[in-house]
Design an enzyme around this catalytic site. Structure first.
Site, PDB file in Angstrom:
ATOM      1  CD  GLU A 431     -63.497  53.272 -28.017  1.00  0.00           C
ATOM      2  OE1 GLU A 431     -62.836  53.115 -29.051  1.00  0.00           O
ATOM      3  OE2 GLU A 431     -64.716  53.012 -27.943  1.00  0.00           O
ATOM      4  CD  GLU A 507     -62.684  47.477 -28.389  1.00  0.00           C
ATOM      5  OE1 GLU A 507     -62.739  47.833 -29.589  1.00  0.00           O
ATOM      6  OE2 GLU A 507     -63.311  48.033 -27.482  1.00  0.00           O
TER       7      GLU A 507
END
Length: 995
Positions: A431, A507
């Site tokens: 991220e 994820e």
């Protein structure tokens, strides 16, 4: 040799140089050279700001007698210096890169130690394996340098300042915030200090400065190739100096009859390859005249072939988890035992892969992954989530002044960990958006180590990733990606390149609180579409810090419990294991769904089908145990004789040929189930023989429908009664059954919202509260005796204040014995119902607190919900009311047992109590506090037993989903307001004495 992107000069912008005075990065290894651990009790001083830190405390004669002590490794906040703080995205300091606030907590460490006198005249290196977030170091008053990169090693040459045989003073100044903190905005506690090992290494002249093991496997021939490079140190310094040549070294692997010079490639005609299923390691050594370095060699080749990720030529299906390093008392200062506990738990729950979110782990963890067999995505210590999520300008990922820091972090990870066969991919970080610095990291890593693909999720164009990685894509999108029909990119060239890459969910299935739901449907997609190569559940462990309240009661703390200025609450409590590493129901469910062997029983067809989902192992490692249970009692059992099934193959066999007893159960035996289990036939490194890996169940016989006879004319109105049952004259609620006092039952639609219910993405809980689902009002419209005199009929309306919609509930009570009644419940929605799912639909009642022993026949032993039920097997089960509770760190709906046929709640000493029989099934929840108590609590220790056991008998519950960070429940698991009919029998059990 590709130079590592390393330098010790100051960046052209102050504060941005990642290191100063640090040696070039190299592999982490042991050797026979002497070493001295500097772990232990250090003198420690904590200051709220750098300006308040003691000046000159690095000088050897500085008087630190007034300082406290702090264990290394550890975090100072967990020792009472400052407080922990948790944020997921937001930086807990102003965004003013690369600057940090004046209020920068600073820890000064001092240690006096004495190296052995025989180290005199030898080179020596001081290594720090992890310091958060930046530090400067002095030895005997001489400054050695500084470093950032909290989860990365830093080594300093101390040859000229070390004084063997006498006292040396090591001083370290650690700052909580630094320029590096802008690159470390991971979803975890902000914790500071020297939290990994500190070691002094004697480095013999002519020793082994660095090694790079290249061990490949040719799946077509079965041959292995081995080359071990031994590198000098200065030839990778990146400063243009040719430096010293590498020492003369040999590579010795006795088991393979290898004894060759370092750097020479040798082919071994036949080797056993390394994989997660069969982690074959060969012990060797790199030997010079001055040093011997043990190496553990795993022959394996990772490749992307025709858009599919393969290991040793076989498609890999990643049954993975994301793992933070965490312990409830020590934070990220984990021990070797903690790491082993994690690996063994993962292996025992069928996990085969780990993403090291979001930083490289302690290197010993990777040793364990090599040894026990886990595929690893090794992730760089890099995240700028606050910039990405908040869309702030100036994301370091695309700012050239940060390029050196990005490359430094990548190099320190790759060089440290490059010799681990378990690592099948490097990850640039997490991220951090997109940008030129990430591309530079990718290009450097591809050149330095072309043997491994590179992963990065943050740039969906996959310019800097060899796989297409996503987070929390829902099932429909995963299927579209599997079929290669996902939404195209604007650039057709990039789009074509991305479609040719394997897909990984780095994820998915957010394991926060009760959940995650939907795992089965994901797994079926992974197995159906070759491109979909699995994923990594978020995440492994709840990050609850063990603490105590003002009364001394222990609980696990999360964000906000330490008075943080900013925090993200319990979003850090999102693991498959509780903080103490107890497996949660989510992990038990995951184990079942990702079984490497699938056992399908089809009693109607009379077949047993075994599907081997292993990549390389056949099923010869398993023993096959079976048991037939009639009404929950074992009736026959034994061991199957099954020929080994090859990997990727399935075999179907007639049941009667394997188990003749399936036709021998007499009529009237009740519900009959066959269970077949695959257990380890012999001890494995990670579990003993008999450990269950997989299981399957099939119902051989359903019981004949039977409804108890109604006692004719048993209903009365004055007072309202049915046989031995008594009812409240005003409300019509059951208040007594025989001599058992109870309260209820009455219609109930509320559950304490789960984290997934409460998520902003799902918005279920907020909408439920707006519509008053948690505060329903009950009005009795009438109590009558049926015309035949057999039934008492109670008509009610259940609705929230300020709303016009309601549920009309009609209770029909009939006597089926002296102390037994049958309840038929009809529920019909009335009025303009909102387009919302119901939390649950059921009946709530209260019984005396001493009825604390629960036994039931149905799925179990653990909790189960509509979309979380694969791990529950049908049988007889029992537990105390207390043991039925799942102690989620943040209290929420839990403990539901699904599809119960019959259950008893009794006094453990007398056997007296209540029996509930379904017609045909019901959901069961029993707890010592109300749903409202559970809803109001914010920590488990805030729940206090009341004077009753509160029982809910459910018609149905709404699904769980994964909306706390991901998709909500699938449509088929949504509980809509619709007409429903439900029936149970309640029977008073006399037992052996007063109940």
């Amino acid at each position: 040799m590709t130079p590592a992107p390393h330098s010790t000069h100051r960046s052209h912008r102050a504060g941005l140089a990642p290191t100063a005075g640090v040696l070039p990065p190299r592999a982490w290894f042991d050797s026979n050279a002497p070493r001295l651990s500097l772990n232990g009790a250090w003198r420690f001083h904590h200051a709220p700001a750098v300006a308040a830190a003691p000046d000159g405390c690095w000088e050897p004669d500085y008087d630190d007698a007034g300082w406290g002590h702090l264990t290394v490794p550890s975090h100072w906040q967990l020792a009472g210096y400052g407080r922990p703080a948790y944020t997921n995205v937001r930086y807990p300091f102003p965004l003013d890169a690369p600057n940090v606030p004046d209020e920068n907590p600073t820890g000064d460490y001092r240690l006096t130690f004495r190296p052995p006198p025989e180290w005199a005249g030898r080179p020596a290196v001081l290594r720090f394996d992890g310091v958060d977030s930046s530090f400067r170091v002095w030895l005997n008053g001489a400054e050695l340098g500084s470093a950032t990169g909290s989860r990365l090693p830093a080594e300093f040459d101390v040859t000229d300042v070390l004084r063997p045989g006498t006292d040396n003073v090591l001083a370290v100044r650690v700052q909580q915030w630094s320029a590096g903190s802008y690159l470390e905005d991971q979803d975890m506690w902000w914790l500071s200090g020297i939290f990994r090992d500190v070691t002094l290494l004697a480095r013999p002249a002519g020793g082994v400065p660095d090694i790079f093991v290249h061990a490949g496997y040719d799946a077509a021939t079965g041959a292995g190739t081995l080359r071990v490079d031994v590198d000098g140190t200065s030839d990778r310094a990146g400063d243009g100096d040719d430096g010293d040549s590498a020492p003369a070294a040999r590579v010795v692997v006795p088991e393979l009859d290898i004894d060759v010079p370092a750097g020479e490639t040798v082919t071994v005609p036949t080797v056993r390859p390394w994989s997660a299923e069969s982690p074959q390691l060969y012990d060797g050594e790199v030997v010079t005249a001055a040093e011997r370095v043990p190496v553990r060699i795993g022959f394996r080749t990772v490749a992307i072939e025709d858009g599919v990720l393969t290991v040793n030529g076989r498609r890999v299906l990643l049954r993975g988890i994301n793992r933070h390093e965490f312990h409830p008392d020590r934070g990220r200062a984990v021990t070797e035992q903690d790491m082993l506990d994690d690996v063994l738990l993962m292996k025992r729950h069928n996990v085969n892969a780990v993403r090291t979110s979001h930083y490289p782990p302690h290197p010993h963890f990777l040793d364990l992954c090599d040894q026990y067999g886990l595929y690893v995505i090794d992730e760089c210590d890099l995240e700028t989530h606050g910039y990405v999520f908040e869309k702030w300008e100036g994301n370091p990922s695309d700012d050239p002044v940060w390029r050196e820091s990005y490359l430094d972090r990548m190099a320190r990870m790759v060089e440290r960990d490059k010799n681990h066969p378990s690592i099948i991919m490097w990850s640039l970080g997490n991220e951090a958006g997109a940008g030129a610095n990430l591309v530079a990291m990718y290009e450097w890593a591809r050149q330095r180590d072309p043997s491994r693909p590179i992963h990065y999720e943050g740039d969906h164009t996959t310019v800097c990733s060899d796989v297409y990685s996503r987070m929390y894509a829902d099932h429909a999108e995963v299927e579209a990606i599997g079929r290669r029909i996902e939404e195209p990119l604007d650039d057709p060239v990039l789009d074509a390149a991305r479609r040719a890459k394997p897909f990984v969910l780095c994820e998915y299935a957010h394991a926060m609180g009760n959940g995650p739901g939907g795992l089965l449907e994901y797994q079926r997609l992974f197995e159906m579409y070759e491109r979909c190569q699995g994923g990594f559940v978020w995440e492994w462990i709840d990050h609850g810090l063990r603490t105590r309240d003002s009364s001394g009661r222990e609980f696990y703390a999360y964000g906000g419990d330490f008075g943080e200025e900013l925090h993200d609450g319990n979003f850090v409590i999102d693991g498959l294991v509780f903080p103490d590493r107890t497996p949660s129901p989510g992990l038990i469910e995951l184990k079942k769904i990702i079984e490497p062997v699938r056992i399908d029983l089809d009693p109607d067809a009379g077949t047993l089908r075994v599907t081997n989902l292993h990549e390389v192992a056949d099923t010869g490692r398993y023993a096959w145990e079976w048991v037939i249970e009639a009404a929950g009692a074992p009736a026959a059992w034994g061991t199957l004789k099954l020929d080994p099934v090859a990997p990727g193959r399935a075999v179907t066999s007639p049941l009667t040929a394997l188990i003749p007893q399936v036709d021998e159960i007499p009529d009237g035996a009740g519900e009959v189930w066959l269970t077949v289990r695959a257990v380890l036939a012999a001890d494995a490194a990670w579990a003993d023989a008999g450990h269950e890996v997989a299981w399957g169940q099939g119902r051989l016989r359903a019981p004949a429908p039977r409804r108890p006879a109604v006692v004719a004319g048993a209903a009365r109105m004055d007072p309202p009664s049915v046989g031995g049952a008594r009812f409240d004259a005003t409300t019509g609620r059951l208040v007594r059954l025989g001599d058992l006092d109870l309260e209820g039952p009455r219609l109930d639609i509320w559950r304490a919202p789960t984290d997934n219910d409460s998520a902003q993405a799902a918005a279920n809980a907020a909408a439920w509260r707006r519509k008053g689902f948690h505060r329903m009002h009950h009005r009795t419209e009438g109590i009558d005796v049926a015309a035949d005199g057999d039934a008492l009929v109670v008509r009610t309306r259940v609705a929230p204040a300020a709303e016009a919609f309601a549920l009309l509930a009609i209770y029909r009570w009939t006597a089926v014995g002296d102390a037994a009644v049958r309840l038929e419940l009809d529920v019909v929605p009335d009025g303009p119902w909102p387009d919302l799912p119901l939390p649950r639909l059921g009946l709530r009642l209260a019984i005396p607190a001493h009825l604390g022993l629960v036994r039931w026949f149905g799925p179990g032993p653990g909790e189960a919900y509509p979309d979380i039920r694969q791990a529950a097997r049908v049988g007889n089960h029992g537990a105390t009311v207390d043991a039925l509770q799942t102690p989620y760190v943040f209290p929420q709906e839990n403990g539901h047992r699904i599809d119960v046929r019959h259950a008893t709640l009794t006094d453990a000493s007398t056997g007296a109590g209540l029996e509930v029989v379904g017609d045909p099934v019901f959901g069961l929840t029993a707890r010592r506090w109300t749903t409202e108590d559970l809803d109001a609590a914010r920590h488990h220790h805030e729940l206090h037993p009341r004077e009753h056991v509160f029982v809910t008998l459910d018609v149905a519950q709404h699904g769980i989903g994964s909306a706390s960070c991901g998709p909500g429940e699938l449509p088929r698991y949504r509980l809509r307001a619709a007409p429903a009919r439900f029936a149970v029998v309640l029977r008073r059990l006399a037992g052996t004495g007063r109940g």
